[in-house]
Design a protein around this motif. Structure first.
Motif, PDB file in Angstrom:
ATOM      1  N   PRO A 100       0.840  -1.205   0.000  1.00  0.00           N
ATOM      2  CA  PRO A 100       0.000   0.000   0.000  1.00  0.00           C
ATOM      3  C   PRO A 100       0.873   1.253   0.000  1.00  0.00           C
ATOM      4  N   HIS A 101       0.592   2.182  -0.901  1.00  0.00           N
ATOM      5  CA  HIS A 101       1.410   3.399  -1.010  1.00  0.00           C
ATOM      6  C   HIS A 101       0.584   4.488  -1.659  1.00  0.00           C
ATOM      7  N   PHE A 102       1.152   5.675  -1.733  1.00  0.00           N
ATOM      8  CA  PHE A 102       0.526   6.731  -2.537  1.00  0.00           C
ATOM      9  C   PHE A 102       1.589   7.326  -3.430  1.00  0.00           C
ATOM     10  N   ASP A 103       1.149   7.912  -4.544  1.00  0.00           N
ATOM     11  CA  ASP A 103       2.064   8.586  -5.460  1.00  0.00           C
ATOM     12  C   ASP A 103       1.650  10.049  -5.497  1.00  0.00           C
ATOM     13  N   ASN A 104       2.597  10.898  -5.856  1.00  0.00           N
ATOM     14  CA  ASN A 104       2.265  12.333  -5.913  1.00  0.00           C
ATOM     15  C   ASN A 104       1.791  12.762  -7.290  1.00  0.00           C
TER      16      ASN A 104
ATOM     17  N   ALA B 100      -4.203   6.659  -1.421  1.00  0.00           N
ATOM     18  CA  ALA B 100      -3.555   5.387  -1.067  1.00  0.00           C
ATOM     19  C   ALA B 100      -4.121   4.287  -1.965  1.00  0.00           C
ATOM     20  N   HIS B 101      -3.241   3.397  -2.445  1.00  0.00           N
ATOM     21  CA  HIS B 101      -3.715   2.286  -3.271  1.00  0.00           C
ATOM     22  C   HIS B 101      -2.800   1.087  -3.095  1.00  0.00           C
ATOM     23  N   CYS B 102      -3.363  -0.065  -3.426  1.00  0.00           N
ATOM     24  CA  CYS B 102      -2.617  -1.300  -3.235  1.00  0.00           C
ATOM     25  C   CYS B 102      -3.124  -2.297  -4.273  1.00  0.00           C
TER      26      CYS B 102
HETATM   27 CO    CO Z   1       1.233   3.625  -7.229  1.00  0.00          CO
END
Ligand code: CO
Ligand code: SIN
Length: 389
Positions: free
Chosen positions: A133-137, A196-198
């Motif tokens: 799970p992470h987020f990108d800018n 947030a996405h995974c």
């Molecule tokens: Co991503």
């Protein structure tokens, strides 16, 4: 592209509706954004790219030498055969610069400015594989190319969101799931920045990420002021010819701040310099070493075109254009050229056409400035002759 045409890639929304309701705001799932999607690259071909020196690649293994082990490419061929059966992902950046069929996917995204597009990253994941799970800018369109992937989306994040302690990966310590979908080939999920996405592979799975770029405020300020400062002579300084006697010589008075603000405002509001800097910055190639030009005399260039040669954009080059009063600015791979307004149609053609040839160049072949421009772009490496013509 007309902004009132329903687009299949947006699930029947028009570009204007998508931009108004989703872009930079909330996710959009599009089932069969591409019907009968033909995966333009096989998993083996992707792995082949990850062996190359000039290609950026990573492998993330969920249970490797450490949890979420990350290895950086280029990889040796036997490294793939030693990977576990499940729970790993290979990610390859900017595949559009190396595989024309992947670059063609970008044609479907012309409802957005091309200078906002960063690259097409492609991942191959074994069952259970994902990058956590992470987020990108940045905004991203996640197109499913092969197999199935389960996507969960969660909360909006920022630089204060807690992360796992990891030297290379920004994995969220806390993921609050809000929605979940399983994507099949041809399905596409748009995600706005910081959501947030995974994604977890259900089976052998390839995902194409069309990523966008937006400079951070810190980058804009640092790079623009660096650019501006080249044009400022040393004698141009803080000046206080209007000073009055200070009540306390140790105090910095607010009139000093007003003078500074005037100095900053005067230079920061120079629109022409701002545009020149922005165009150059946004067209800087990701791999400048791949935008190498060749020395070519104008006469030779014309002779080649007359014999039926095709001039094509270097897939590593970035092009954009803009208006300045009556004139035009062409930005090509980090450089700018001021050109007369009469060249507008040629500039548009250079930026948009798949290939330039005697038929579409037509009268520009007899235009002195047009010919000189084509020649300069070949010398700079933004244009080149198609190899197999
Ligand atoms: Co991503
Ligand atoms: C992936 O394709 O595995 C990762 C894409 C992403 O989540 O940004």
């Amino acid at each position: 592209m007309k902004s009132n045409t329903p687009l299949q890639i947006l699930g029947g929304l028009t570009a204007a509706e998508f931009l108004r309701d989703y872009w930079q705001k909330k996710p959009l799932l599009v089932r069969q954004a591409f019907t009968d999607f033909e995966n333009p690259l096989s998993a083996d071909e992707l792995a082949g790219l990850a062996l190359e020196e000039e290609v950026e690649s990573r492998i993330v293994i969920e249970h490797g030498a450490q949890p979420w082990e990350m290895r950086r490419g280029p990889f040796a061929e036997d490294e793939f055969s030693k990977l576990p059966e499940t729970e790993w992902t290979l990610l390859v950046q900017a595949v559009d610069q190396f595989v024309p069929e992947v670059a063609e996917l970008l044609e479907h995204f012309r409802f957005l400015p091309s200078w906002r597009i960063d690259d097409v990253m492609i991942s191959f994941a074994a069952p259970g594989g994902g990058v956590g799970p992470h987020f990108d800018n940045y905004d991203v369109f996640l197109l499913q190319g092969l197999g199935k992937r389960n996507w969960k989306v969660g909360q909006m994040c920022d630089s204060q969101s807690p992360l796992l302690d990891h030297p290379d990966l920004r994995i969220l310590a806390d993921f609050q799931q809000s929605e979940e979908w399983t994507l099949e080939p041809g399905d596409m999920l748009y995600l706005p920045p910081r959501l947030a996405h995974c994604g977890v592979a259900v089976d052998d799975c390839m995902t194409y990420s069309v990523g966008f770029r937006a400079p951070s405020a810190a980058e804009v300020l640092t790079h623009f002021t660096d650019f501006l400062s080249q044009f400022l002579p040393d004698e141009e300084r803080y000046s206080d010819a209007d000073a009055v006697p200070a009540a306390d010589p140790h105090q910095i008075q607010h009139d000093a701040l007003d003078r500074l603000k005037r100095l900053l405002a005067e230079h920061m509001s120079d629109e022409r310099l701002l545009l020149t800097w922005f165009g150059q910055f946004m067209t800087e190639p990701r791999y400048p070493e791949l935008v190498a030009g060749e020395d070519m005399a104008e006469a030779d260039l014309l002779a080649e075109l007359e014999q039926g040669a095709l001039l094509v954009r270097n897939p590593s080059a970035r092009l954009a254009w803009s208006e300045v009063d009556e004139d035009l600015l062409l930005f090509a791979s980090g450089q700018s050229r001021l050109l007369p307004g009469e060249l507008r149609d040629l500039l548009k053609l250079i930026c948009a056409a798949d290939a330039l040839h005697i038929d579409n160049l037509g009268p520009w072949m007899n235009d002195e400035q047009g010919r000189a421009l084509l020649c300069e772009l070949v010398k700079q490496g933004s244009l080149g002759f198609a190899i197999d013509e």
